[in-house]
Design a protein around this motif. Structure first.
Motif, PDB file in Angstrom:
ATOM      1  N   PRO A 253      22.440 -11.220   0.343  1.00 56.70           N
ATOM      2  CA  PRO A 253      23.613 -11.272  -0.454  1.00 56.70           C
ATOM      3  C   PRO A 253      23.453 -10.201  -1.944  1.00 56.70           C
ATOM      4  O   PRO A 253      22.140 -10.254  -2.253  1.00 56.70           O
ATOM      5  N   ARG A 254      24.586  -9.995  -2.418  1.00 57.77           N
ATOM      6  CA  ARG A 254      24.608  -9.719  -3.757  1.00 57.77           C
ATOM      7  C   ARG A 254      23.830  -8.198  -4.023  1.00 57.77           C
ATOM      8  O   ARG A 254      24.447  -7.310  -4.506  1.00 57.77           O
ATOM      9  N   LEU A 255      22.426  -7.947  -3.710  1.00 63.60           N
ATOM     10  CA  LEU A 255      21.802  -6.847  -3.980  1.00 63.60           C
ATOM     11  C   LEU A 255      20.941  -6.805  -2.639  1.00 63.60           C
ATOM     12  O   LEU A 255      20.051  -7.526  -2.651  1.00 63.60           O
ATOM     13  N   ASP A 256      21.359  -5.800  -1.914  1.00 64.39           N
ATOM     14  CA  ASP A 256      20.726  -5.696  -0.373  1.00 64.39           C
ATOM     15  C   ASP A 256      19.249  -5.154  -0.708  1.00 64.39           C
ATOM     16  O   ASP A 256      18.857  -4.696  -1.597  1.00 64.39           O
ATOM     17  N   GLY A 257      18.370  -5.545   0.336  1.00 71.03           N
ATOM     18  CA  GLY A 257      17.007  -5.187   0.298  1.00 71.03           C
ATOM     19  C   GLY A 257      16.718  -3.634   0.106  1.00 71.03           C
ATOM     20  O   GLY A 257      15.628  -3.235  -0.753  1.00 71.03           O
ATOM     21  N   PHE A 258      17.489  -2.673   0.459  1.00 66.96           N
ATOM     22  CA  PHE A 258      17.283  -1.415   0.152  1.00 66.96           C
ATOM     23  C   PHE A 258      17.663  -1.104  -1.255  1.00 66.96           C
ATOM     24  O   PHE A 258      16.723  -0.314  -1.900  1.00 66.96           O
ATOM     25  N   ALA A 259      18.672  -1.465  -1.775  1.00 64.08           N
ATOM     26  CA  ALA A 259      18.954  -1.153  -3.226  1.00 64.08           C
ATOM     27  C   ALA A 259      17.835  -1.922  -4.067  1.00 64.08           C
ATOM     28  O   ALA A 259      17.778  -1.195  -5.146  1.00 64.08           O
ATOM     29  N   PHE A 260      17.484  -2.994  -3.555  1.00 62.52           N
ATOM     30  CA  PHE A 260      16.713  -3.832  -4.631  1.00 62.52           C
ATOM     31  C   PHE A 260      15.246  -2.763  -4.770  1.00 62.52           C
ATOM     32  O   PHE A 260      14.586  -2.762  -5.803  1.00 62.52           O
ATOM     33  N   LEU A 261      14.642  -2.220  -3.754  1.00 66.28           N
ATOM     34  CA  LEU A 261      13.377  -1.724  -3.555  1.00 66.28           C
ATOM     35  C   LEU A 261      13.441  -0.385  -4.289  1.00 66.28           C
ATOM     36  O   LEU A 261      12.805   0.261  -5.025  1.00 66.28           O
ATOM     37  N   LYS A 262      14.588   0.273  -4.047  1.00 65.06           N
ATOM     38  CA  LYS A 262      15.073   1.744  -4.626  1.00 65.06           C
ATOM     39  C   LYS A 262      15.052   1.546  -6.213  1.00 65.06           C
ATOM     40  O   LYS A 262      14.410   2.180  -6.878  1.00 65.06           O
ATOM     41  N   LYS A 263      15.725   0.494  -6.764  1.00 65.36           N
ATOM     42  CA  LYS A 263      15.832   0.269  -8.185  1.00 65.36           C
ATOM     43  C   LYS A 263      14.284   0.073  -8.718  1.00 65.36           C
ATOM     44  O   LYS A 263      14.061   0.500  -9.723  1.00 65.36           O
ATOM     45  N   LEU A 264      13.441  -0.848  -8.005  1.00 69.15           N
ATOM     46  CA  LEU A 264      12.202  -0.997  -8.561  1.00 69.15           C
ATOM     47  C   LEU A 264      11.406   0.303  -8.525  1.00 69.15           C
ATOM     48  O   LEU A 264      10.603   0.504  -9.475  1.00 69.15           O
ATOM     49  N   ARG A 265      11.425   0.904  -7.473  1.00 67.31           N
ATOM     50  CA  ARG A 265      10.696   2.331  -7.196  1.00 67.31           C
ATOM     51  C   ARG A 265      11.081   3.254  -8.345  1.00 67.31           C
ATOM     52  O   ARG A 265      10.485   3.967  -9.031  1.00 67.31           O
ATOM     53  N   ASP A 266      12.438   3.212  -8.501  1.00 67.85           N
ATOM     54  CA  ASP A 266      12.882   4.196  -9.451  1.00 67.85           C
ATOM     55  C   ASP A 266      12.365   3.837 -10.924  1.00 67.85           C
ATOM     56  O   ASP A 266      12.186   4.758 -11.851  1.00 67.85           O
ATOM     57  N   GLU A 267      12.152   2.700 -11.229  1.00 66.99           N
ATOM     58  CA  GLU A 267      11.652   2.044 -12.486  1.00 66.99           C
ATOM     59  C   GLU A 267      10.025   2.177 -12.626  1.00 66.99           C
ATOM     60  O   GLU A 267       9.533   1.993 -13.616  1.00 66.99           O
ATOM     61  N   GLY A 268       9.547   2.642 -11.456  1.00 66.08           N
ATOM     62  CA  GLY A 268       7.966   3.004 -11.448  1.00 66.08           C
ATOM     63  C   GLY A 268       7.310   1.916 -10.989  1.00 66.08           C
ATOM     64  O   GLY A 268       5.925   1.966 -10.805  1.00 66.08           O
ATOM     65  N   SER A 269       7.866   0.890 -10.262  1.00 68.77           N
ATOM     66  CA  SER A 269       7.167  -0.370  -9.774  1.00 68.77           C
ATOM     67  C   SER A 269       6.228   0.059  -8.365  1.00 68.77           C
ATOM     68  O   SER A 269       6.796   0.895  -7.656  1.00 68.77           O
ATOM     69  N   VAL A 270       5.198  -0.027  -8.501  1.00 72.03           N
ATOM     70  CA  VAL A 270       4.031   0.252  -7.205  1.00 72.03           C
ATOM     71  C   VAL A 270       4.002  -0.986  -6.530  1.00 72.03           C
ATOM     72  O   VAL A 270       2.844  -1.013  -5.636  1.00 72.03           O
ATOM     73  N   ILE A 271       4.601  -2.099  -6.516  1.00 71.06           N
ATOM     74  CA  ILE A 271       4.350  -3.444  -6.014  1.00 71.06           C
ATOM     75  C   ILE A 271       4.511  -3.025  -4.233  1.00 71.06           C
ATOM     76  O   ILE A 271       5.477  -2.639  -3.882  1.00 71.06           O
ATOM     77  N   PRO A 272       3.688  -3.151  -3.552  1.00 71.41           N
ATOM     78  CA  PRO A 272       3.570  -3.033  -2.012  1.00 71.41           C
ATOM     79  C   PRO A 272       4.764  -3.755  -1.499  1.00 71.41           C
ATOM     80  O   PRO A 272       4.759  -5.003  -1.738  1.00 71.41           O
ATOM     81  N   ALA A 273       5.284  -3.400  -0.544  1.00 76.10           N
ATOM     82  CA  ALA A 273       6.534  -3.853   0.103  1.00 76.10           C
ATOM     83  C   ALA A 273       6.431  -3.598   1.668  1.00 76.10           C
ATOM     84  O   ALA A 273       6.335  -2.439   1.991  1.00 76.10           O
ATOM     85  N   ILE A 274       6.897  -4.673   2.333  1.00 80.53           N
ATOM     86  CA  ILE A 274       7.112  -4.867   3.879  1.00 80.53           C
ATOM     87  C   ILE A 274       8.471  -5.312   4.013  1.00 80.53           C
ATOM     88  O   ILE A 274       8.978  -6.287   3.665  1.00 80.53           O
ATOM     89  N   TYR A 275       9.248  -4.287   4.900  1.00 79.39           N
ATOM     90  CA  TYR A 275      10.558  -4.785   5.363  1.00 79.39           C
ATOM     91  C   TYR A 275      10.464  -5.591   6.478  1.00 79.39           C
ATOM     92  O   TYR A 275       9.543  -5.247   7.434  1.00 79.39           O
ATOM     93  N   ILE A 276      11.264  -6.627   6.633  1.00 80.33           N
ATOM     94  CA  ILE A 276      11.243  -7.540   7.787  1.00 80.33           C
ATOM     95  C   ILE A 276      12.856  -7.792   7.932  1.00 80.33           C
ATOM     96  O   ILE A 276      13.365  -8.265   7.380  1.00 80.33           O
ATOM     97  N   SER A 277      13.387  -6.946   9.032  1.00 75.47           N
ATOM     98  CA  SER A 277      14.508  -6.795   9.057  1.00 75.47           C
ATOM     99  C   SER A 277      15.166  -6.692  10.910  1.00 75.47           C
ATOM    100  O   SER A 277      14.358  -6.068  11.702  1.00 75.47           O
ATOM    101  N   SER A 278      16.088  -7.097  11.115  1.00 75.81           N
ATOM    102  CA  SER A 278      17.023  -6.920  12.270  1.00 75.81           C
ATOM    103  C   SER A 278      17.366  -5.618  12.505  1.00 75.81           C
ATOM    104  O   SER A 278      17.840  -5.210  13.734  1.00 75.81           O
TER     105      SER A 278
END
Length: 222
Positions: free
Chosen positions: A57-82
Protein backbone atom coordinates in the motif's frame (compact mmCIF):
# COMPACT_ATOMS: atom_id res chain seq x y z
CA UNK A 1 26.67 -6.16 16.04
CA UNK A 2 23.67 -7.70 14.32
CA UNK A 3 23.02 -6.88 10.67
CA UNK A 4 19.79 -4.95 10.23
CA UNK A 5 17.21 -5.80 7.58
CA UNK A 6 14.21 -3.75 6.52
CA UNK A 7 11.35 -6.11 5.67
CA UNK A 8 8.61 -4.50 3.55
CA UNK A 9 5.76 -7.01 3.20
CA UNK A 10 2.05 -6.27 3.64
CA UNK A 11 1.06 -9.91 4.15
CA UNK A 12 1.33 -9.88 7.93
CA UNK A 13 1.55 -13.65 8.28
CA UNK A 14 4.40 -13.89 5.77
CA UNK A 15 6.04 -10.83 7.31
CA UNK A 16 5.97 -12.47 10.76
CA UNK A 17 7.22 -15.80 9.40
CA UNK A 18 10.19 -14.25 7.60
CA UNK A 19 10.95 -12.02 10.57
CA UNK A 20 11.00 -14.90 13.06
CA UNK A 21 13.16 -17.01 10.76
CA UNK A 22 15.74 -14.28 10.21
CA UNK A 23 15.81 -13.25 13.86
CA UNK A 24 16.54 -16.89 14.73
CA UNK A 25 19.54 -16.67 12.39
CA UNK A 26 20.90 -13.58 14.09
CA UNK A 27 19.47 -10.63 12.17
CA UNK A 28 17.67 -7.57 13.54
CA UNK A 29 14.49 -6.94 11.55
CA UNK A 30 12.46 -3.78 11.01
CA UNK A 31 8.98 -4.92 9.98
CA UNK A 32 6.93 -2.51 7.84
CA UNK A 33 3.78 -2.97 5.81
CA UNK A 34 3.69 -0.07 3.35
CA UNK A 35 6.15 2.10 1.44
CA UNK A 36 5.79 5.20 3.59
CA UNK A 37 6.60 3.24 6.75
CA UNK A 38 9.64 1.86 4.94
CA UNK A 39 10.77 5.41 4.08
CA UNK A 40 10.58 6.50 7.70
CA UNK A 41 12.74 3.60 8.86
CA UNK A 42 15.37 4.10 6.16
CA UNK A 43 15.70 7.79 6.99
CA UNK A 44 15.83 7.24 10.75
CA UNK A 45 17.75 3.98 11.21
CA UNK A 46 20.88 2.28 9.95
CA UNK A 47 19.83 -0.45 7.52
CA UNK A 48 22.25 -3.03 6.12
CA UNK A 49 19.88 -4.43 3.50
CA UNK A 50 16.23 -4.50 2.42
CA UNK A 51 13.70 -7.19 1.52
CA UNK A 52 10.96 -5.57 -0.53
CA UNK A 53 7.59 -6.78 -1.69
CA UNK A 54 6.33 -4.80 -4.68
CA UNK A 55 2.56 -4.67 -4.39
CA UNK A 56 2.28 -2.91 -1.04
CA UNK A 57 0.00 0.00 0.00
CA UNK A 58 0.62 3.73 -0.34
CA UNK A 59 4.04 3.57 -2.04
CA UNK A 60 4.82 0.38 -3.94
CA UNK A 61 8.15 -1.42 -3.82
CA UNK A 62 9.24 -0.23 -7.26
CA UNK A 63 8.55 3.44 -6.48
CA UNK A 64 10.13 3.14 -3.02
CA UNK A 65 13.44 1.75 -4.27
CA UNK A 66 13.57 4.10 -7.26
CA UNK A 67 13.21 7.05 -4.92
CA UNK A 68 16.04 5.79 -2.71
CA UNK A 69 18.33 5.15 -5.67
CA UNK A 70 17.56 8.60 -7.12
CA UNK A 71 18.60 10.06 -3.76
CA UNK A 72 21.88 8.17 -3.87
CA UNK A 73 21.12 5.34 -1.45
CA UNK A 74 23.25 2.22 -1.96
CA UNK A 75 21.52 -0.01 0.60
CA UNK A 76 21.35 -3.43 -1.10
CA UNK A 77 17.86 -4.69 -1.87
CA UNK A 78 16.19 -7.99 -2.72
CA UNK A 79 12.69 -8.02 -4.17
CA UNK A 80 10.43 -10.79 -2.88
CA UNK A 81 7.36 -10.75 -5.10
CA UNK A 82 4.58 -12.75 -6.72
CA UNK A 83 5.14 -10.63 -9.83
CA UNK A 84 7.13 -13.10 -11.85
CA UNK A 85 7.11 -11.95 -15.47
CA UNK A 86 10.36 -11.22 -17.27
CA UNK A 87 9.25 -7.59 -17.53
CA UNK A 88 8.79 -7.30 -13.77
CA UNK A 89 12.17 -8.87 -13.01
CA UNK A 90 13.84 -6.66 -15.61
CA UNK A 91 12.20 -3.56 -14.13
CA UNK A 92 13.36 -4.51 -10.64
CA UNK A 93 17.00 -4.80 -11.69
CA UNK A 94 16.75 -1.64 -13.81
CA UNK A 95 15.57 0.30 -10.76
CA UNK A 96 18.50 -0.97 -8.74
CA UNK A 97 17.77 -4.18 -6.85
CA UNK A 98 20.59 -6.68 -6.37
CA UNK A 99 18.42 -9.80 -6.42
CA UNK A 100 14.83 -10.86 -7.18
CA UNK A 101 13.09 -13.84 -5.58
CA UNK A 102 9.75 -15.05 -6.85
CA UNK A 103 7.06 -16.12 -4.37
CA UNK A 104 6.57 -18.70 -3.05
CA UNK A 105 10.14 -19.22 -1.89
CA UNK A 106 11.95 -21.43 0.61
CA UNK A 107 13.18 -19.65 3.71
CA UNK A 108 16.53 -21.42 3.47
CA UNK A 109 16.99 -20.11 -0.06
CA UNK A 110 16.16 -16.60 1.14
CA UNK A 111 18.79 -16.91 3.85
CA UNK A 112 21.41 -18.04 1.33
CA UNK A 113 20.59 -15.09 -0.93
CA UNK A 114 20.80 -12.64 1.97
CA UNK A 115 24.13 -13.96 3.20
CA UNK A 116 25.57 -13.96 -0.31
CA UNK A 117 24.45 -10.39 -0.97
CA UNK A 118 25.77 -9.05 2.32
CA UNK A 119 29.07 -10.81 1.74
CA UNK A 120 29.41 -9.28 -1.73
CA UNK A 121 28.30 -5.86 -0.63
CA UNK A 122 30.44 -5.57 2.48
CA UNK A 123 33.23 -3.18 1.71
CA UNK A 124 32.33 -3.05 -1.98
CA UNK A 125 30.64 0.33 -1.71
CA UNK A 126 32.40 3.26 -0.14
CA UNK A 127 29.77 4.87 2.02
CA UNK A 128 31.86 7.23 4.15
CA UNK A 129 33.26 10.55 3.00
CA UNK A 130 35.91 12.54 4.85
CA UNK A 131 34.93 16.22 4.88
CA UNK A 132 37.84 17.60 6.90
CA UNK A 133 40.13 16.49 9.71
CA UNK A 134 38.00 14.46 12.11
CA UNK A 135 34.72 15.09 10.24
CA UNK A 136 33.25 12.08 8.46
CA UNK A 137 29.84 11.55 6.86
CA UNK A 138 28.19 8.20 6.08
CA UNK A 139 26.19 8.55 2.86
CA UNK A 140 24.28 5.36 3.51
CA UNK A 141 23.17 5.85 7.10
CA UNK A 142 23.09 9.68 6.97
CA UNK A 143 25.32 9.95 10.04
CA UNK A 144 27.79 12.79 10.61
CA UNK A 145 30.63 12.28 13.09
CA UNK A 146 33.13 14.80 14.39
CA UNK A 147 36.18 13.43 16.21
CA UNK A 148 34.32 10.14 16.62
CA UNK A 149 31.20 11.66 18.17
CA UNK A 150 27.83 11.94 16.37
CA UNK A 151 26.66 15.39 15.34
CA UNK A 152 22.94 16.01 15.86
CA UNK A 153 21.31 17.39 12.72
CA UNK A 154 17.80 17.40 11.28
CA UNK A 155 16.90 14.82 8.61
CA UNK A 156 16.65 17.46 5.89
CA UNK A 157 20.04 18.87 6.91
CA UNK A 158 21.60 15.41 6.58
CA UNK A 159 19.92 14.88 3.21
CA UNK A 160 21.21 18.27 2.07
CA UNK A 161 24.75 17.38 3.16
CA UNK A 162 24.53 14.12 1.22
CA UNK A 163 23.36 16.04 -1.86
CA UNK A 164 26.30 18.44 -1.56
CA UNK A 165 28.80 15.60 -1.16
CA UNK A 166 27.40 13.68 -4.11
CA UNK A 167 27.67 16.78 -6.30
CA UNK A 168 30.79 18.48 -4.99
CA UNK A 169 31.85 21.50 -7.00
CA UNK A 170 28.50 21.78 -8.79
CA UNK A 171 26.27 24.80 -8.51
CA UNK A 172 22.98 23.63 -7.03
CA UNK A 173 20.19 26.11 -7.65
CA UNK A 174 17.35 26.57 -5.19
CA UNK A 175 14.90 24.52 -7.26
CA UNK A 176 17.22 21.48 -7.35
CA UNK A 177 17.63 21.64 -3.59
CA UNK A 178 13.90 22.08 -2.98
CA UNK A 179 13.14 19.02 -5.12
CA UNK A 180 15.70 16.92 -3.26
CA UNK A 181 14.61 17.90 0.25
CA UNK A 182 10.87 18.47 0.15
CA UNK A 183 8.21 15.90 -0.75
CA UNK A 184 5.61 16.66 -3.39
CA UNK A 185 2.98 17.43 -0.71
CA UNK A 186 5.30 19.74 1.26
CA UNK A 187 5.81 23.45 0.67
CA UNK A 188 9.50 24.34 0.21
CA UNK A 189 10.73 27.08 2.51
CA UNK A 190 13.60 29.42 1.70
CA UNK A 191 13.78 30.40 5.37
CA UNK A 192 14.12 26.75 6.42
CA UNK A 193 16.79 26.20 3.78
CA UNK A 194 18.82 29.11 5.15
CA UNK A 195 18.52 27.57 8.62
CA UNK A 196 19.74 24.20 7.31
CA UNK A 197 22.71 25.86 5.60
CA UNK A 198 23.59 27.71 8.81
CA UNK A 199 23.49 24.44 10.81
CA UNK A 200 25.66 22.60 8.28
CA UNK A 201 28.23 25.39 8.23
CA UNK A 202 28.40 25.29 12.00
CA UNK A 203 28.96 21.54 11.89
CA UNK A 204 31.48 21.20 9.04
CA UNK A 205 32.96 24.69 8.55
CA UNK A 206 31.33 27.63 6.84
CA UNK A 207 33.95 27.76 4.09
CA UNK A 208 32.68 24.40 2.79
CA UNK A 209 29.36 25.77 1.49
CA UNK A 210 29.64 28.70 -0.89
CA UNK A 211 26.64 30.99 -1.47
CA UNK A 212 26.02 31.97 -5.08
CA UNK A 213 23.84 35.05 -4.71
CA UNK A 214 20.26 34.73 -5.96
CA UNK A 215 20.99 31.29 -7.48
CA UNK A 216 21.91 28.68 -4.88
CA UNK A 217 24.90 27.02 -3.25
CA UNK A 218 28.03 25.10 -4.14
CA UNK A 219 29.97 22.67 -1.96
CA UNK A 220 33.65 23.55 -2.19
CA UNK A 221 35.94 20.76 -3.35
CA UNK A 222 39.30 20.21 -1.68
Amino acid sequence: MKKTILLLEDDRQLNDTVCQFLEYHGYAIYQVYDGYEAEEIVYERHIDMMLLDIRVPRLDGFAFLKKLRDEGSVIPAIYISSLNSVEDVTKGFAIGCEDYIRKPFALKELLVRIESLLSRHHGAQKSTVGISDGVVFDLRSLALHKDGSPVALRTKELKLLRLFLQRQGELLDYQAIYEALWEYDEEPSSASLRTYIKSLRAAIGKEKIVTVKNIGYRFAQE
